[in-house]
Motif scaffolding. Structure first.
Motif, short mmCIF file in Angstrom:
data_model
loop_
_atom_site.label_atom_id
_atom_site.label_comp_id
_atom_site.label_asym_id
_atom_site.label_seq_id
_atom_site.Cartn_x
_atom_site.Cartn_y
_atom_site.Cartn_z
N ILE A 126 -28.90 10.48 18.42
CA ILE A 126 -28.72 9.46 19.47
C ILE A 126 -27.06 9.49 20.02
CG2 ILE A 126 -28.55 6.85 19.75
CD1 ILE A 126 -30.93 6.81 17.81
N GLU A 127 -26.88 9.64 21.03
CA GLU A 127 -25.61 9.64 21.75
C GLU A 127 -24.99 8.21 21.70
OE1 GLU A 127 -23.91 12.21 22.65
OE2 GLU A 127 -25.70 13.75 21.85
N LEU A 128 -23.90 8.27 21.37
CA LEU A 128 -23.21 6.86 21.58
C LEU A 128 -23.35 6.29 22.86
CD1 LEU A 128 -19.91 7.22 19.23
CD2 LEU A 128 -21.78 5.71 18.91
N ASP A 129 -23.16 7.10 23.96
CA ASP A 129 -23.10 6.57 25.09
C ASP A 129 -24.42 5.91 25.63
OD1 ASP A 129 -20.55 7.48 25.97
OD2 ASP A 129 -21.45 9.33 26.85
N ASP A 130 -25.55 6.60 25.07
CA ASP A 130 -26.83 5.76 25.16
C ASP A 130 -26.88 4.49 24.44
OD1 ASP A 130 -27.92 8.09 26.60
OD2 ASP A 130 -28.54 9.26 24.88
N LEU A 131 -26.41 4.47 23.45
CA LEU A 131 -26.27 3.16 22.49
C LEU A 131 -25.48 2.08 23.33
CD1 LEU A 131 -26.24 4.41 19.32
CD2 LEU A 131 -28.39 3.41 20.05
N ILE A 132 -24.55 2.43 24.01
CA ILE A 132 -23.44 1.53 24.64
C ILE A 132 -24.45 0.98 25.94
CG2 ILE A 132 -21.45 1.56 26.09
CD1 ILE A 132 -20.24 3.21 24.03
N LEU B 279 -26.40 -2.07 17.13
CA LEU B 279 -25.27 -1.96 16.25
C LEU B 279 -25.65 -0.87 15.16
CD1 LEU B 279 -23.68 -5.24 16.71
CD2 LEU B 279 -22.99 -3.32 17.81
N ASP B 280 -26.58 -1.32 14.52
CA ASP B 280 -27.02 -0.35 13.27
C ASP B 280 -27.24 1.10 13.67
OD1 ASP B 280 -27.09 -2.50 11.43
OD2 ASP B 280 -29.11 -2.82 11.59
N ARG B 281 -27.64 1.35 14.75
CA ARG B 281 -27.96 2.65 15.06
C ARG B 281 -26.51 3.34 15.58
NH1 ARG B 281 -31.97 2.94 19.69
NH2 ARG B 281 -31.69 0.73 19.94
N MET B 282 -25.58 2.38 16.21
CA MET B 282 -24.09 3.09 16.40
C MET B 282 -23.54 3.54 15.08
SD MET B 282 -22.88 0.43 19.28
CE MET B 282 -22.80 1.13 20.84
N ARG B 283 -23.77 2.58 13.87
CA ARG B 283 -23.24 2.82 12.77
C ARG B 283 -23.49 4.40 12.20
NH1 ARG B 283 -24.12 -2.95 11.79
NH2 ARG B 283 -21.97 -4.00 11.61
N VAL B 284 -24.61 4.73 12.46
CA VAL B 284 -25.20 5.92 12.19
C VAL B 284 -24.91 6.98 12.88
CG1 VAL B 284 -27.49 7.39 11.85
CG2 VAL B 284 -27.39 5.06 11.17
N ALA B 285 -24.67 6.76 14.29
CA ALA B 285 -24.33 7.66 15.37
C ALA B 285 -22.90 8.35 15.17
CB ALA B 285 -24.79 7.36 16.75
N ILE B 286 -22.03 7.16 15.04
CA ILE B 286 -20.69 7.70 15.11
C ILE B 286 -20.37 8.71 13.71
CG2 ILE B 286 -18.37 6.72 14.56
CD1 ILE B 286 -19.15 4.14 15.95
N PRO B 287 -20.76 8.29 12.65
CA PRO B 287 -20.51 9.46 11.71
C PRO B 287 -21.10 10.73 12.00
CG PRO B 287 -21.09 7.54 10.60
CD PRO B 287 -21.26 7.28 11.88
N GLU B 288 -22.45 10.93 12.71
CA GLU B 288 -23.03 12.04 13.23
C GLU B 288 -21.98 12.81 14.06
OE1 GLU B 288 -25.65 13.63 11.98
OE2 GLU B 288 -25.63 12.08 10.41
N GLU B 289 -21.63 12.18 15.04
CA GLU B 289 -20.88 12.79 16.14
C GLU B 289 -19.62 13.42 15.48
OE1 GLU B 289 -19.61 11.15 19.88
OE2 GLU B 289 -21.93 10.52 20.27
N GLN B 290 -18.77 12.69 14.35
CA GLN B 290 -17.58 13.33 13.68
C GLN B 290 -18.28 14.53 12.92
OE1 GLN B 290 -16.79 9.70 11.49
NE2 GLN B 290 -14.97 9.40 12.97
N LYS B 291 -19.32 14.52 12.09
CA LYS B 291 -19.95 15.59 11.53
C LYS B 291 -20.07 16.74 12.35
CE LYS B 291 -22.61 12.86 8.19
NZ LYS B 291 -23.81 12.46 7.56
N ARG B 292 -20.63 16.40 13.46
CA ARG B 292 -21.03 17.48 14.57
C ARG B 292 -19.82 18.13 15.01
NH1 ARG B 292 -23.26 15.20 19.85
NH2 ARG B 292 -24.37 14.30 18.11
N ALA B 293 -18.36 17.44 15.17
CA ALA B 293 -17.20 18.08 15.41
C ALA B 293 -16.82 18.74 14.27
CB ALA B 293 -16.31 16.83 15.85
N ARG B 294 -16.96 18.24 13.28
CA ARG B 294 -16.38 19.03 11.91
C ARG B 294 -17.21 20.28 11.64
NH1 ARG B 294 -16.63 13.80 8.86
NH2 ARG B 294 -14.60 13.13 9.08
#
Length: 144
Positions: free
Chosen positions: A3-9, A39-54
């Motif tokens: 899930i993309e953060l932009d979609d959740l926003i 908001l719960d799904r955002m809490r999951v999506a943010i770390p996923e985006e950080q993991k993807r960047a890493r």
């Protein structure tokens, strides 16, 4: 698919748009469960985006290391390793510089996303608190 953060926003904005305006007091009633779910799904999506960047950074570092190993092998086979040690150092510095730029770009992207999320969530929390405050100040809806 993540899930993309932009979609959740966008979903939060939709939830706010679907809220009901309370006449005479200008407050917005929103579906609390819907907002909390997003908001719960955002809490999951943010770390996923950080993991993807890493993962992207790690893949780039792996490719750089692989290229360096290939170059070293070819040079050793030709007996030229000593002659190009200076070039090797330059290439390593360049690779480190490029990796630092990628990391900085990923960090900047994550910072921008988190700042935007913080701003939107602050506005949402303020709106919800105002609604709760209004409801709590006189025990219910105001009557004209």
């Amino acid at each position: 698919m993540a899930i993309e953060l932009d979609d959740l926003i966008d979903e939060i904005e939709d939830a706010l748009a679907d809220g009901r305006r309370m006449l005479f007091i200008g407050r917005l009633l929103v579906d609390e469960e819907r907002i909390l779910d997003i908001l719960d799904r955002m809490r999951v999506a943010i770390p996923e985006e950080q993991k993807r960047a890493r993962r992207i950074i790690q893949e780039q570092e792996r490719l750089i290391a692989e290229a360096e190993a290939r170059v070293k092998q070819v040079l050793e086979e030709r007996g030229l390793l000593e002659a190009i040690n200076t070039e090797r150092t330059r290439l390593l510095q360049q690779a480190e510089h490029e990796a630092a730029q990628v990391r900085a770009g990923a960090d900047e992207y994550a910072r921008q996303v988190l700042e935007e999320l913080d701003d939107r969530l602050t506005k949402l929390v303020t709106s919800v608190r105002n609604g709760l405050s209004t409801l709590g100040s006189d025990g219910g809806l105001k009557h004209a």
